[in-house]
Structures are given as structure tokens and as C-alpha cells.
Design an enzyme around this catalytic site. Sequence first.
Site, PDB file in Angstrom:
ATOM      1  N   GLU A  83       8.247  63.214  69.481  1.00  0.00           N
ATOM      2  CA  GLU A  83       7.059  63.964  69.926  1.00  0.00           C
ATOM      3  C   GLU A  83       6.391  63.312  71.129  1.00  0.00           C
ATOM      4  O   GLU A  83       5.960  62.157  71.056  1.00  0.00           O
ATOM      5  CB  GLU A  83       6.048  64.094  68.773  1.00  0.00           C
ATOM      6  CG  GLU A  83       4.870  64.966  69.172  1.00  0.00           C
ATOM      7  CD  GLU A  83       3.933  65.329  68.021  1.00  0.00           C
ATOM      8  OE1 GLU A  83       4.278  65.080  66.859  1.00  0.00           O
ATOM      9  OE2 GLU A  83       2.843  65.858  68.317  1.00  0.00           O
ATOM     10  N   LYS A 261      -1.827  64.548  59.406  1.00  0.00           N
ATOM     11  CA  LYS A 261      -0.574  64.599  60.171  1.00  0.00           C
ATOM     12  C   LYS A 261      -0.729  63.763  61.439  1.00  0.00           C
ATOM     13  O   LYS A 261       0.193  63.065  61.859  1.00  0.00           O
ATOM     14  CB  LYS A 261      -0.224  66.053  60.500  1.00  0.00           C
ATOM     15  CG  LYS A 261       1.175  66.266  61.068  1.00  0.00           C
ATOM     16  CD  LYS A 261       1.265  66.138  62.566  1.00  0.00           C
ATOM     17  CE  LYS A 261       2.685  66.384  63.072  1.00  0.00           C
ATOM     18  NZ  LYS A 261       2.794  66.170  64.535  1.00  0.00           N
ATOM     19  N   ASP A 277      11.553  53.735  54.796  1.00  0.00           N
ATOM     20  CA  ASP A 277      11.717  55.061  54.204  1.00  0.00           C
ATOM     21  C   ASP A 277      10.498  55.927  54.522  1.00  0.00           C
ATOM     22  O   ASP A 277       9.467  55.828  53.855  1.00  0.00           O
ATOM     23  CB  ASP A 277      11.901  54.882  52.684  1.00  0.00           C
ATOM     24  CG  ASP A 277      12.212  56.182  51.972  1.00  0.00           C
ATOM     25  OD1 ASP A 277      11.874  57.254  52.505  1.00  0.00           O
ATOM     26  OD2 ASP A 277      12.775  56.119  50.869  1.00  0.00           O
ATOM     27  N   HIS A 375      -1.367  66.728  76.001  1.00  0.00           N
ATOM     28  CA  HIS A 375      -0.174  67.064  75.236  1.00  0.00           C
ATOM     29  C   HIS A 375       0.778  67.912  76.070  1.00  0.00           C
ATOM     30  O   HIS A 375       1.970  67.687  76.111  1.00  0.00           O
ATOM     31  CB  HIS A 375      -0.630  67.863  74.016  1.00  0.00           C
ATOM     32  CG  HIS A 375       0.155  67.566  72.800  1.00  0.00           C
ATOM     33  ND1 HIS A 375       1.203  68.332  72.399  1.00  0.00           N
ATOM     34  CD2 HIS A 375       0.049  66.569  71.897  1.00  0.00           C
ATOM     35  CE1 HIS A 375       1.704  67.841  71.303  1.00  0.00           C
ATOM     36  NE2 HIS A 375       1.021  66.763  70.969  1.00  0.00           N
TER      37      HIS A 375
END
Length: 426
Positions: A83, A261, A277, A375
Site C-alpha cells: 500500500e 485498520k 504471523d 494518498h
Amino acid sequence: MAKSSVISGFYKLSPKERLAIVKDFAGLTDDEVRLLENTGSVPMDLADHMVENVIGVFPEPLGVGVNFQVNGKDYLIPMATEEPSVIAAASYAAKMVRDGGGFHTSSTAPVMIGQIQVVKLHDAGYAQMKVLTAKLEILKKANDQDPVLNSFGGGAKDLGAKVIETSMGPMLIVELYVDCRDAMGANAVNTMAEAVAPLIEQLTGGQVYLRIISNLATKRLAKAWCTVPKESLGGDAVVDGIAYASAFATADPYRAATHNKGAMNGIAAVILATGNDHRAIEAGAHAYAALRGRYTALSKWTKNKNGDLEGVIELPMAVGLIGGAVKTHPIARIAMKILNVKSANEFAEVLAAVGLAQNLAALRALASEGIQRGHMSLHARNIAVTAGAKDEMVDLVAERMVKERKVRVDRAKEILEELTKKRNSL
Ligand code: NAD
């Protein structure tokens, strides 16, 4: 004729043989096969030993978050992510936090929970009492499985037993509390849970089904907090905006999911880079966010009496310095060296700081100019590449799309065609 995905003995083949089958099935070109064969720093042999049915590796960009200071120590943060803007945002936020003295952290002991499910009990309450009475015997049996963990001061330290009501009747859930030291601990805990199961069946007269670690690691928490001067953020209005954003996320699960998030953007990137993990960490984080019965924000931001911003985050953090892929993946090993943490606890605390930084960067952008500007310029580069732009054309196409506020592949193709024509006519 329709192709079948049933390929007998596929797992027994070499990566080269598997690749030939996949090539045929999917119509891959020779160039595509060569790309898959070129596994770079993770040799095909190693990949083949790490997971099943290997045909290649999947590379991700690896970047480094800068400006991080945690408890007075400086860190470079290895981050693997697809991202755009995540690494830049973390670095930017860490700089603002640095202005206020950096991150401060704490953590609990690295204790994981192993669950053993007992069903078909005549009297679940009586079975619970039998298990609790035999606590020392059960813990000894668990600890016999892992002398190495014991030698590092870890091991099964305590035990709990709870009766839960389910759609299939009451069940007894026995929980082992295992100090995993510098391991994430899933294999260690699962081995222990399996080993004590026969003894628990014998004690309770019931039947054991599941014997497995819980990813809701409420006994293995990491916390980070910071103060950010209002001047570093861009003034009073931004502080207020972030405090309002935080209150929104605390009250509304729809906002909380995206708020969290944002924090996980940073945490997951470090988890991935270090061969840990990430599914375990994600599962733990979101379950913890819903622990009180309603999903909420993992972090909280408020304005202090000086008008500066204060933030805190707390979440489960089951990470290891050994075990899993941490020591086998060559790039994960280098990432660990860059990170330079000496214990799983220090690692967990740095991760909490990264989560807080990532969350702050997103909230600052949202509460001021909006997230799209920064972004989109990075995203536009990806779109330009998707449209076929190369070298200096990537930036030229991306800049035009951002200026026009049309960041789309179709537009990128048009601009690319136009610029290429212009260049060829020169
Ligand atoms: P592991 O079993 O490979 O390593 C842990 C072992 O290393 C310990 O049991 C101990 O014997 C030894 N050890 C050596 N030095 C140590 C030290 N300083 N501190 C602690 N232990 C030390 O790995 P693990 O951490 O038990 O398990 C991690 C793996 O399990 C990950 O790959 C994860 O993906 C996988 N896994 C996860 C889940 C889940 O999260 N639900 C389930 C199954 C497996």
C-alpha cells in the site's frame, strides 16, 4: 474440454514440475514462468520447505520507517507493504511524536492462552472442580513437553477452567496460561494443549475435541502512548479534529473498523517484514477491540490542558524473535537485525508505537486536508505503472492525473499515449 484442478500427487512434485502443470492449466507464457522461477533472495528450495505446493515466491516492497524514538531509543522500522503512503505516513507521524519526547511503552509478560474443549460431561461444574484441583499435575504434564522453553524461564505457569453455555449444551473450557518468552508460541502452546488432553479426559470423564491456542491474547498486551505538540500538528484546529475523530471511532463500529485498520497498516507491515504471523495479530487486535461486547477503537486521542494531543493504544501482541519463519526467511532475518530488538516484549512495544504512529498520521490527514491528497499522488504512480508507464513517464502521468483529480487507468493510458506521441515527435 474443461480443465480439472484435481492433480493427484501435486504436492510430491518439484516446484519445476508443478510450474509446468500450472503453465499448461493457466496458459502462462515462457516469460511469466521465468519470472516465477526467479525467486531472488528466497531460493526455490527454501520456499518449497516453508509451505506446500510451491511454484515461486511473492515479493513485496520493503521500506524503512524513520524518525522513531521509543523509550529514548532510536529505531529503524522495516515495513513490507503493497500500500502506497503507509511508510511515509508512519515516518511523518513518528517525527511529530518525536517533537513531544517520542513514544513511551509498556507490556505484560508474554503469556498466551491454550484452550482445551471438554464436552459430553454429566456435571460440568464438578468436572471444573476436578481440573482445578489437579492443576499442578496438569501444569507439570504441559511443561514436560518443552524443556527448552522452561530453560528460558517460560512454560505453563497457571491454569483456568470455565463452563460455557453453547448451542450444543454446557462445555468445560480448560485454559493453559503459557509464558512463551521470545516465541510467538502457537506451536509450543498447541503441543502442550494436546499433551494434557488425555489427562483432562481422565479427570473429567468427558471428551476432548479442540486443543488450540487462542489468538485473543488478553494476557499478552502491549501499550504505547505519546504527546504531540499542537505546533507540530499544525495548530489547535487539527488537535480538535483528531480528538473528534477519536470520539467518533470510540462510539461507532463502522468508523472504528477503519480507524483500527489504519493502525494495523503499520503493524501488519512490520509483522510481514519480520516473518511473524500477521493473521494472528489481526485476529487478536480485532477480537480485543470487541471484547466489551461492541467493536470499538483500539486507540484514543484527547487534548490535554496545554492544548497538545495525547494518544494511547493497547492491543494483544503475540510476536516472536524465534519460531515460525522468523529465523528461516532470509529477509525476515535482516529485517530483525535492522529493527534491533532484544526481546519479544521490546518488539511488541515497538509495534504498538508503530500502530499509534500510523493511526495518528491517518487521523491528522483526515482532520485537516483529507486523506486523498497524499494518498492519491502515491496511488497515481501505481495506476500509471498499471497503464504501462515506465521510467520518467510514471511521475509525469501520475502528476497529470492528480492535477486533474482523475486517477484512473483509462485516463492514465490516454495521458501516456499523448505524452509518448509528443516525445516521439520531438
Ligand atoms: P516454534 O515452535 O517454531 O518455536 C518455539 C519454540 O522455540 C519454543 O517452544 C522453545 O522450545 C524454543 N525456544 C528457543 N529459544 C526460545 C526463547 N528464547 N524463547 C521462547 N522459546 C524458545 O514457534 P512458536 O512460536 O511456538 O509458533 C509460531 C508459529 O505457529 C507461527 O509460524 C504461527 O504462524 C504458527 N501457528 C499459529 C497458530 C495460531 O496463531 N492460531 C496456530 C498454529 C500455528
